[in-house]
Design an enzyme around this catalytic site. Structure first.
Site, PDB file in Angstrom:
ATOM      1  CG  ASP A 164      -1.871   1.108   1.316  1.00 47.53           C
ATOM      2  OD1 ASP A 164      -2.680   1.238   0.384  1.00 47.53           O
ATOM      3  OD2 ASP A 164      -1.842   1.869   2.313  1.00 47.53           O
ATOM      4  CD  GLU A 190      -2.236   2.465  -3.492  1.00 51.44           C
ATOM      5  OE1 GLU A 190      -3.352   2.957  -3.721  1.00 51.44           O
ATOM      6  OE2 GLU A 190      -1.765   2.371  -2.343  1.00 51.44           O
TER       7      GLU A 190
END
Length: 525
Positions: free
Chosen positions: A210, A270
């Site tokens: 993330d 990401e």
């Protein structure tokens, strides 16, 4: 602890794999509380095997107060009781591996929950303490320190700083309940390594990281020089002192050193960055194995946009060891059925987009619900739960619309999602035809299209070469055994003639040998 052996260590298994994103709250509820969980996921694994996916990406299931639905992690090495326990996770892992499905999980390194033991200790210890050094605490500006240390905005809206009772401020690029860690601190790096090994030793096959362009902040924390009134994840380029700083690459090298000790394990980041060149820096041989390129997800339904998305994404990885990584929807962005116009036209275009995505070389991610054509749902204000909605003062409706629970069976809510009657986000009436059960027996359904495409995709190899195409069409080729796969996507206003070849798959019925508008076909030529 029960350990599960990882799937056979085929080192590059992920290079052309199809990953299925499980937004755990919305996939399947094994109980009756209306919240998806690990037991529900385990029950539905055979259906994912039947769909034909190669791997899972499971969104955070760690202990969390759920200020950001699990991305505020209170303990990165355990399971939130709402979702089950470690034994449930081990059971999911074991059954997935038995079915030939690998399992990757979300890693959330940039920040913790404000209820993690570290942050609780930091608040109690006071300014200048070792406990506070793990986070980004600073004195405020002005004679009484009442002004934040700088002008940084939170990605979720409002300022990126919150003041604590003793007068200091702490940094949170997201919600106040998500304080940022200081990755210049050795204990923070050691904790990250401990988390990686904890899950790899259990048998996971990799991590989706993330905010992989976060973690490192510009030295001195200088003010931002852009308009802060912007949307979620808007990219401000390399001059944004909050993100995409050079120091982040050292952190990815640490992660890679750990992961390389587990044959077959991988990482996908990401990474929202301003250029293909900056994305490529994350994909050097000693950093991420792969990274999402969101060009396809953000492209409009036009020949120009979609072709540029493919060309630029392939160019981004051309000088790296990484494959391209394709995604049409996820839990942070409007679903592509809605993005492409909604209703019948959006569904028609989504069918064609699926054949485009799944024919491209590299990795593909399917968000749970893509395979049945789920749209966004316009929820009433009182049903909204996303911190973006609250942080923006009700001006940004947030991401709840794309996170509605998956309809499995039946004629009315909750469509087999839960044994109870309520779901954490309300499911609309009129979705009986959208359920997995309804589509499974329909050869013309979206689900059947995905199943056939995923099965055929396993036979497709080689690089992409562009082919001549009528105006407002895309056409490209790849290898298909001793023949070639020709993919044609019609984005124009008129049907186009389909070249000679064996029709393997089509997103909309051909009419007298012509491909209709907003349709795609796979041909063996």
């Amino acid at each position: 602890m029960t350990t599960t052996p990882p799937a056979p260590p085929t080192t590059d298994w992920w290079r052309d794999a199809v990953f299925y994103q499980v937004y755990i709250r919305s996939f399947a509820d094994g109980g009756d509380d209306g919240v998806g969980d690990l037991a529900g996921l385990r029950d539905r694994l055979p259906q994912l095997a039947e769909l034909g996916v190669d791997a899972l990406w499971i969104n955070p299931f760690y202990p969390s107060p759920m200020a950001d639905h699990g991305y505020d992690v209170a303990d990165p090495r355990d399971v939130e009781p709402v979702f089950g326990d470690l034994a449930d996770f081990d059971a999911v892992l074991a059954q997935a591996h038995d079915l030939g499905i690998r399992v990757t999980i979300d890693l959330v390194p940039n920040h913790t929950s404000d209820q993690r033991d570290w942050f609780v200790a930091a608040l109690a210890a006071g300014p200048g303490s070792p406990e506070r050094a793990r986070y980004v605490f600073r004195d405020g500006q002005g004679p009484d320190g009442a002004t934040p240390p700088n002008n940084w905005p939170s990605i979720f809206g409002g300022p990126a700083w919150t003041r604590v009772p003793d007068g200091q401020w702490y940094l949170h690029l997201f919600a106040p309940e998500q304080p940022d860690l200081d990755f210049t601190h050795p204990e923070v790096l050691a904790d990250l390594e401990q988390t990686l090994r904890f899950w790899l030793n259990r048998g996971v096959d990799g991590f989706r990281i993330d905010v992989a362009h976060g973690m490192a902040k510009a030295p001195g924390l200088p003010d931002v020089a852009f308009d802060s009134d912007t949307g979620l994840f808007d990219d401000h380029g390399p001059d944004d002192p909050r993100l995409d700083q050079d120091g982040v690459h050292d952190i990815h090298r640490l992660v890679r050193r750990v992961v390389d000790g587990y044959p077959g394990a991988m990482t996908v980041g990401e990474v929202w960055v301003s250029s293909e060149e900056r994305l490529a820096r994350y994909l050097r041989p000693d950093e991420l194995h792969s990274a999402f390129n969101f060009r396809l997800l953000t492209a409009d339904w036009t020949t120009t946009d979609l072709r540029a998305a493919v060309v630029d994404s392939l160019a981004a990885v051309a000088t790296t060891p990484a494959p391209a990584c394709w995604v049409l929807s996820n839990h942070d962005r409007p679903r592509h059925v809605t993005r492409y116009g909604g209703g019948e036209i959006g569904t028609r275009r989504a069918r064609a987009a699926a054949l485009l995505q799944l024919a491209l070389p590299g990795m593909a991610f399917v968000y749970n619900g893509d395979e049945v054509g789920m749209p966004d749902v316009d929820l009433p204000d009182e049903a909204l739960t996303d911190p973006v909605w609250f942080r923006s003062g009700g001006t940004d409706r947030g991401r709840d619309a794309c996170r509605i629970p998956l309809p499995w069976s039946g004629q009315e809510p909750p469509y087999g999602f839960s044994h109870g009657t309520q779901t954490w986000l309300p499911m609309p009436a009129g979705w009986a035809g959208l359920t997995v059960e309804a589509q499974a027996g329909d050869p013309d359904s979206m689900l059947s299209l995905y199943r056939r495409a995923l099965a055929l995709r396993r036979e497709v190899t080689g690089e992409l070469t562009w082919d001549e195409a009528p105006e407002d069409c895309l056409a490209f080729r790849r290898d298909l055994g001793d023949r070639q796969l020709l993919v044609l996507v019609n984005l124009g206003g008129e049907p186009v003639r389909v070249p000679a070849g064996e029709v393997l798959l089509v997103s909309a019925e051909l009419a007298e040998g012509a491909l209709p508008v907003d349709a795609a076909v796979w041909l063996a030529v």
